[in-house]
Design a protein around this motif. Sequence first.
Motif, short mmCIF file in Angstrom:
data_model
loop_
_atom_site.label_atom_id
_atom_site.label_comp_id
_atom_site.label_asym_id
_atom_site.label_seq_id
_atom_site.Cartn_x
_atom_site.Cartn_y
_atom_site.Cartn_z
N ASN A 288 0.83 -1.22 0.00
CA ASN A 288 0.00 0.00 0.00
C ASN A 288 0.87 1.27 0.00
N GLN A 289 0.61 2.16 -0.95
CA GLN A 289 1.46 3.34 -1.11
C GLN A 289 1.37 4.31 0.06
N VAL A 290 0.18 4.44 0.64
CA VAL A 290 0.02 5.36 1.78
C VAL A 290 0.85 4.84 2.96
N LEU A 291 0.80 3.52 3.17
CA LEU A 291 1.60 2.92 4.25
C LEU A 291 3.09 3.07 3.96
N ARG A 292 3.47 2.82 2.72
CA ARG A 292 4.90 2.91 2.36
C ARG A 292 5.44 4.32 2.59
N ARG A 293 4.62 5.32 2.22
CA ARG A 293 5.07 6.71 2.41
C ARG A 293 5.18 7.04 3.91
N ALA A 294 4.19 6.60 4.68
CA ALA A 294 4.21 6.87 6.12
C ALA A 294 5.38 6.14 6.79
N PHE A 295 5.66 4.94 6.30
CA PHE A 295 6.78 4.15 6.83
C PHE A 295 8.11 4.86 6.55
N ALA A 296 8.27 5.35 5.32
CA ALA A 296 9.50 6.05 4.95
C ALA A 296 9.65 7.32 5.79
N ALA A 297 8.54 8.03 6.02
CA ALA A 297 8.59 9.26 6.81
C ALA A 297 8.98 8.95 8.25
N LEU A 298 8.45 7.84 8.79
CA LEU A 298 8.78 7.46 10.16
C LEU A 298 10.27 7.12 10.27
N ALA A 299 10.77 6.33 9.32
CA ALA A 299 12.19 5.95 9.35
C ALA A 299 13.07 7.21 9.30
N ALA A 300 12.69 8.15 8.43
CA ALA A 300 13.47 9.40 8.32
C ALA A 300 13.42 10.17 9.64
N ASP A 301 12.23 10.22 10.23
CA ASP A 301 12.04 10.92 11.50
C ASP A 301 12.90 10.32 12.61
N LEU A 302 12.99 8.97 12.61
CA LEU A 302 13.77 8.28 13.65
C LEU A 302 15.25 8.23 13.31
N GLY A 303 15.58 8.57 12.06
CA GLY A 303 16.98 8.59 11.65
C GLY A 303 17.57 7.20 11.46
N VAL A 304 16.72 6.23 11.06
CA VAL A 304 17.22 4.87 10.79
C VAL A 304 16.77 4.46 9.39
N PRO A 305 17.46 3.49 8.76
CA PRO A 305 17.00 3.02 7.45
C PRO A 305 15.65 2.32 7.56
N GLY A 306 14.79 2.55 6.60
CA GLY A 306 13.49 1.87 6.54
C GLY A 306 13.47 1.00 5.30
N ALA A 307 13.52 -0.32 5.49
CA ALA A 307 13.64 -1.25 4.35
C ALA A 307 12.28 -1.83 4.00
N CYS A 308 11.97 -1.69 2.73
CA CYS A 308 10.64 -2.06 2.24
C CYS A 308 10.83 -2.88 0.97
N PRO A 309 10.30 -4.10 0.87
CA PRO A 309 10.50 -4.87 -0.36
C PRO A 309 9.78 -4.23 -1.55
N PRO A 310 10.25 -4.50 -2.78
CA PRO A 310 9.49 -4.01 -3.93
C PRO A 310 8.08 -4.62 -3.91
N LEU A 311 7.16 -3.97 -4.63
CA LEU A 311 5.74 -4.34 -4.52
C LEU A 311 5.46 -5.83 -4.70
N HIS A 312 6.07 -6.45 -5.72
CA HIS A 312 5.70 -7.85 -6.00
C HIS A 312 6.29 -8.82 -4.98
N LEU A 313 7.17 -8.34 -4.08
CA LEU A 313 7.69 -9.21 -3.04
C LEU A 313 7.01 -8.97 -1.69
N CYS A 314 6.05 -8.02 -1.67
CA CYS A 314 5.30 -7.76 -0.43
C CYS A 314 4.28 -8.86 -0.20
N THR A 315 3.61 -9.26 -1.26
CA THR A 315 2.59 -10.31 -1.13
C THR A 315 3.28 -11.68 -1.15
N ASP A 316 2.48 -12.74 -0.91
CA ASP A 316 3.05 -14.08 -0.73
C ASP A 316 3.86 -14.52 -1.95
#
Length: 349
Positions: A288-316
């Motif tokens: 979900n793009q809204v979640l991905r953006r919020a996740f990236a913003a949180l990682a930036a805010d905390l000053g740590v890397p936020g690792a997110c798989p590409p879209l087709h590796l998020c699902t099973d």
Amino acid sequence: MTCAPRCNSTSLALGLETSCDETSAAVLRGRGEIRSLVTATQDHLHQVFGGVVPEVASRRHLEVITRVVQEALDTAAVGFGDLSLIAVTQGPGLVGSLLVGVSAAKGYSLATGLPLAAVNHLEGHLMSAFLHYPGEEPPAQDLYPTLGLIASGGHSDLVLMQAPGEYRTVGQTRDDAAGEALDKAARLLGLGFPGGPALEKAAQGGNPHAVDFPRPEAGNFDFSFSGLKTALVRHLQEHGTPKSEQEGADLAASYQQAVVDCLIRGLRRAARHYRVRQLLLGGGVSANQVLRRAFAALAADLGVPGACPPLHLCTDNAAMIAAAGFLQASRRGPDALDFDVFSVLALTS
Ligand code: KG4
Ligand code: ZN
């Protein structure tokens, strides 16, 4: 027998994933290099029912699994003789679906003598951010403690990793999972199946603050989504179904935002508490793009890397199962042939 000596950076593993409604096979090199990944989706079979029908799912797995495996081997240009390990999802998931993948894996193991790894599907989701294609860098690094959020159709788990393969679930949902909350909302809004992507599409152009949905608290680092679904039911009872496309988009966007806010709030609290050095995202909802953006913003805010798989590796997918299988086999050796499948299976180290 242990396969540890052959689980090195050039070893190849075959992964199999059939826990729900995707039949997936992959060939993985080392801990995370994807040589092939073939996934047969069943969405078209379940759409008419508005959800996954377990018996339909297991029958379909049975029909396609050998072809999917062969295609994965062919695409990677390898045969069973080139492999070091077969990894398969043991749970959690639909028992009938899991049995098809596990029976196939046991059959291949018996026929070839290859060792087996019975993998927890949730460990697979955590491994997704470590996957990559040849020549690429994986999104996640070996930085610990790492905090992973698995948001899927069955889980909303916060998992603390102190080292590779060392897991502690520090938060989970008390009722519905995040994906389930999105799927149920999509059904209530008549948006079709699978619900998460349908709701995301419907929410495009919508105002996420138009409807004031609650952000239920569950204590500690746990989640609770059932109250949110009830709030949507009440909203529909009071206001009726949306009268225009814009009203529908506003409603979908507001609901989606509430789910995302709850997930991010839990992740933020746990990340601060455990002073983690990296955040991971995994599971179907992480597409979900809204979640991905919020996740990236949180990682930036905390000053740590936020690792997110590409879209087709998020699902099973089976690549994540092969990655988890390698890690597990190097930790505890291969599993005996008589392991069972489990609809509920806790993530343990
Ligand atoms: O991890 P997954 O493929 O299967 C399980 O292990 O459950 O996750 C499936 C869940 C479903 O609830 C689906 O609606 C949700 O992931 N999902 C999404 C999106 N893509 C899949 N939710 C929100 N936005 C998406 N783009
Ligand atoms: Zn999953």
